[in-house]
Design a protein around this motif. Structure first.
Motif, PDB file in Angstrom:
ATOM      1  N   LEU A 232      56.854  30.661  38.350  1.00  0.00           N
ATOM      2  CA  LEU A 232      56.200  31.355  39.465  1.00  0.00           C
ATOM      3  C   LEU A 232      56.934  31.061  40.774  1.00  0.00           C
ATOM      4  O   LEU A 232      57.149  31.965  41.596  1.00  0.00           O
ATOM      5  N   ALA A 233      57.339  29.799  40.966  1.00  0.00           N
ATOM      6  CA  ALA A 233      58.065  29.435  42.184  1.00  0.00           C
ATOM      7  C   ALA A 233      59.374  30.202  42.290  1.00  0.00           C
ATOM      8  O   ALA A 233      59.748  30.678  43.370  1.00  0.00           O
ATOM      9  N   GLN A 234      60.082  30.327  41.189  1.00  0.00           N
ATOM     10  CA  GLN A 234      61.352  31.060  41.203  1.00  0.00           C
ATOM     11  C   GLN A 234      61.140  32.514  41.588  1.00  0.00           C
ATOM     12  O   GLN A 234      61.944  33.098  42.340  1.00  0.00           O
ATOM     13  N   MET A 235      60.062  33.114  41.091  1.00  0.00           N
ATOM     14  CA  MET A 235      59.748  34.503  41.463  1.00  0.00           C
ATOM     15  C   MET A 235      59.459  34.596  42.960  1.00  0.00           C
ATOM     16  O   MET A 235      59.946  35.507  43.645  1.00  0.00           O
ATOM     17  N   ASP A 236      58.668  33.661  43.475  1.00  0.00           N
ATOM     18  CA  ASP A 236      58.309  33.709  44.893  1.00  0.00           C
ATOM     19  C   ASP A 236      59.509  33.417  45.792  1.00  0.00           C
ATOM     20  O   ASP A 236      59.651  34.013  46.868  1.00  0.00           O
ATOM     21  N   LEU A 237      60.366  32.502  45.364  1.00  0.00           N
ATOM     22  CA  LEU A 237      61.538  32.151  46.171  1.00  0.00           C
ATOM     23  C   LEU A 237      62.576  33.270  46.168  1.00  0.00           C
ATOM     24  O   LEU A 237      63.349  33.402  47.121  1.00  0.00           O
ATOM     25  N   GLN A 238      62.590  34.057  45.103  1.00  0.00           N
ATOM     26  CA  GLN A 238      63.562  35.152  45.040  1.00  0.00           C
ATOM     27  C   GLN A 238      63.364  36.114  46.210  1.00  0.00           C
ATOM     28  O   GLN A 238      64.327  36.608  46.804  1.00  0.00           O
ATOM     29  N   ALA A 239      62.100  36.356  46.570  1.00  0.00           N
ATOM     30  CA  ALA A 239      61.821  37.251  47.693  1.00  0.00           C
ATOM     31  C   ALA A 239      62.219  36.618  49.021  1.00  0.00           C
ATOM     32  O   ALA A 239      62.597  37.319  49.973  1.00  0.00           O
ATOM     33  N   ALA A 240      62.128  35.288  49.113  1.00  0.00           N
ATOM     34  CA  ALA A 240      62.438  34.599  50.368  1.00  0.00           C
ATOM     35  C   ALA A 240      63.916  34.242  50.497  1.00  0.00           C
ATOM     36  O   ALA A 240      64.368  33.870  51.585  1.00  0.00           O
ATOM     37  N   ASP A 241      64.658  34.350  49.412  1.00  0.00           N
ATOM     38  CA  ASP A 241      66.070  33.955  49.430  1.00  0.00           C
ATOM     39  C   ASP A 241      66.920  35.121  49.936  1.00  0.00           C
ATOM     40  O   ASP A 241      67.717  35.700  49.206  1.00  0.00           O
ATOM     41  N   GLN A 242      66.722  35.460  51.194  1.00  0.00           N
ATOM     42  CA  GLN A 242      67.451  36.567  51.814  1.00  0.00           C
ATOM     43  C   GLN A 242      68.684  36.032  52.536  1.00  0.00           C
ATOM     44  O   GLN A 242      68.690  34.893  52.993  1.00  0.00           O
ATOM     45  N   PRO A 243      69.750  36.844  52.644  1.00  0.00           N
ATOM     46  CA  PRO A 243      70.990  36.349  53.260  1.00  0.00           C
ATOM     47  C   PRO A 243      70.747  35.833  54.675  1.00  0.00           C
ATOM     48  O   PRO A 243      69.995  36.418  55.451  1.00  0.00           O
ATOM     49  N   SER A 244      71.390  34.724  54.986  1.00  0.00           N
ATOM     50  CA  SER A 244      71.281  34.142  56.314  1.00  0.00           C
ATOM     51  C   SER A 244      72.072  34.976  57.317  1.00  0.00           C
ATOM     52  O   SER A 244      73.151  35.479  56.992  1.00  0.00           O
ATOM     53  N   PRO A 245      71.579  35.103  58.551  1.00  0.00           N
ATOM     54  CA  PRO A 245      72.363  35.800  59.577  1.00  0.00           C
ATOM     55  C   PRO A 245      73.570  34.989  60.049  1.00  0.00           C
ATOM     56  O   PRO A 245      74.394  35.489  60.804  1.00  0.00           O
TER      57      PRO A 245
END
Length: 439
Positions: A232-245
């Motif tokens: 579940l954590a991996q699924m949730d982190l996938q959405a938050a793991d967006q490229p850094s500016p």
């Protein structure tokens, strides 16, 4: 009827049969002696990876000085190479934990790429660990006790005897007339695990004879539950793991908005999973620091201090800064040889490209009130430029600035935050890398 112990051991170790090497953690005690004997005998009839033994000498008691010779004798009789590693145990609140940390650090040095370190913990140890963690108020991860396998440096640490009872190991040792060391400290009930082993578990087993196997089975169930929480954590982190500016900034970071959409419990679960390889995790009472960081105003720059670093927030992004990498020298530096990179103590290095400006040059750090010339925009306040860029606050104080006398000539050209101060030259900053990110 259970299969014989050697067959069960082989079945457990099947996933690692093609490893480059197996290293047996050999204390000389009952558990590791049986494990070493089993594997040395199996190697006579089975194709196994090359075997060796590792004895970690902690130097905590006088009796231990004789143990390496005993271990060498056993290994010689079995034709297994032995490596003795002497470690320093750091004093602290828990001698047990300090000794364990030193031991596993030694195992880390042993485990090469793809190699396996095998330890002798058994089912009774698993039951003790569950009880110990339960009394500490641990969560699901702690109550899952010891996993059969976990990553160790470039290889794996494997506990192949977790489904074997101490009584089975003793029976095997007596059948094969094995000699082993009895560590005097194992009888000292001042140590928590020994207290559980000698004073608590025997009382439980008088009333519930299957207590050890039941506790070990509970640990298996909790390990399965933790596996589901990790998914579940991996699924949730996938959405938050967006490229850094700021792709040049080598730090772990996450977008905050996707985390906000989760329940508090799922936020904690995702963050535990993300932080596990980075730091020791906070206990339940310290999660208020996360909520303060999460709920701070957008223009604030809050941080959450954890055991091994700090979680910073900049705008709608959170960043991990390891504590070992959070200090640097902000003293001014002259740059006499501009054809070579300038090393910045604790802060990476600087290089020039293009025609180097004339005159004596110096690197300084922000004091406040700096004005810089920006092509096409004229003289601009550096603080305002940094605010416009969204550069995280903990990076701004480390930004090296190029001076000639009192004049600020320029700052590094960081992924186009603003134009380079001159078409003739550019200043490039490569932040220092450490184990977990920016130094």
């Amino acid at each position: 009827m259970k299969p014989a112990l050697p067959a069960r051991l082989l079945q457990t170790l099947a996933p690692w049969r093609s490893a480059p090497a197996w290293h047996i953690a050999f204390s000389g005690g009952l558990d590791s002696t049986v494990l070493l004997h089993l594997l040395a005998n199996l190697a006579q009839t089975e194709t196994l990876p090359p075997l060796s033994a590792v004895h970690v000498h902690h130097g905590l008691q006088a009796a231990a000085d004789a143990w390496p010779a005993h271990c060498q004798s056993i290994c010689d009789s079995l034709g297994v190479r032995l490596r003795v590693m002497r470690v320093q145990v750091r004093p602290g609140a828990s001698l047990e934990r300090a000794a364990r940390d030193a031991r596993y650090q030694a195992f880390t040095e042993v485990a090469g790429a793809g190699q396996v370190v095998l330890t002798g913990q058994h089912r009774d140890d698993q039951a003790e660990t569950l009880l110990f963690q339960l009394l500490r108020g641990a969560g699901v991860r702690g109550l899952a006790a010891m996993p059969v396998q976990r990553r160790l440096a470039g290889g794996d640490l494997v506990r192949p005897l977790l489904n074997v009872s101490r009584a089975e190991l003793e029976a095997y040792a007596h059948t094969h007339q094995l000699q082993w060391i009895e560590d005097p400290s194992n009888a000292d009930s001042r140590f928590s695990r020994n207290y559980l082993r000698h004073r608590v578990l025997p009382v439980l087993m008088e009333r519930w004879p299957q207590a050890v196997s039941s506790l070990a089975r509970t640990a298996e169930h909790l390990s399965e539950a933790q596996g589901l929480l990790d998914e579940l954590a991996q699924m949730d982190l996938q959405a938050a793991d967006q490229p850094s500016p700021f792709p040049w900034l080598p730090l772990p970071s996450l977008a905050l908005a996707p985390l906000r959409e989760l329940s508090d419990a799922r936020q904690r679960n995702a963050l535990r999973h993300w932080l596990t390889p980075l730091t020791r995790l906070p206990d339940s009472d310290h999660w208020a620091g996360w909520y303060s960081l999460r709920d701070a105003k957008g223009d604030a720059q809050p941080l959450w201090r954890l055991a091994d670093g700090e979680l910073h927030r900049s705008g709608e992004r959170i960043w991990w800064l390891p504590i070992a990498c959070s200090e640097f020298s902000d003293a001014s530096l002259s740059w006499p040889d501009r054809q070579n990179p300038l090393e910045l103590p604790g802060n990476g290095q600087l290089t020039f490209t293009g025609k180097v400006p004339e005159g004596p040059l110096e690197i300084r750090y922000r004091q406040g009130g700096e004005i810089i010339e920006v092509p096409g925009r004229g003289r601009r306040d550096l603080k305002r430029l940094l605010n416009e860029s969204g550069l995280p606050g903990f990076v701004r104080g480390r930004l090296p600035l190029l001076y000639r006398g009192p004049q600020l000539l320029g700052a590094p050209s960081l992924a186009g935050l603003w134009p380079a101060p001159s078409d003739d030259w550019q200043l490039h900053w490569m932040p220092q890398i450490c184990d977990q990110g920016l130094s």
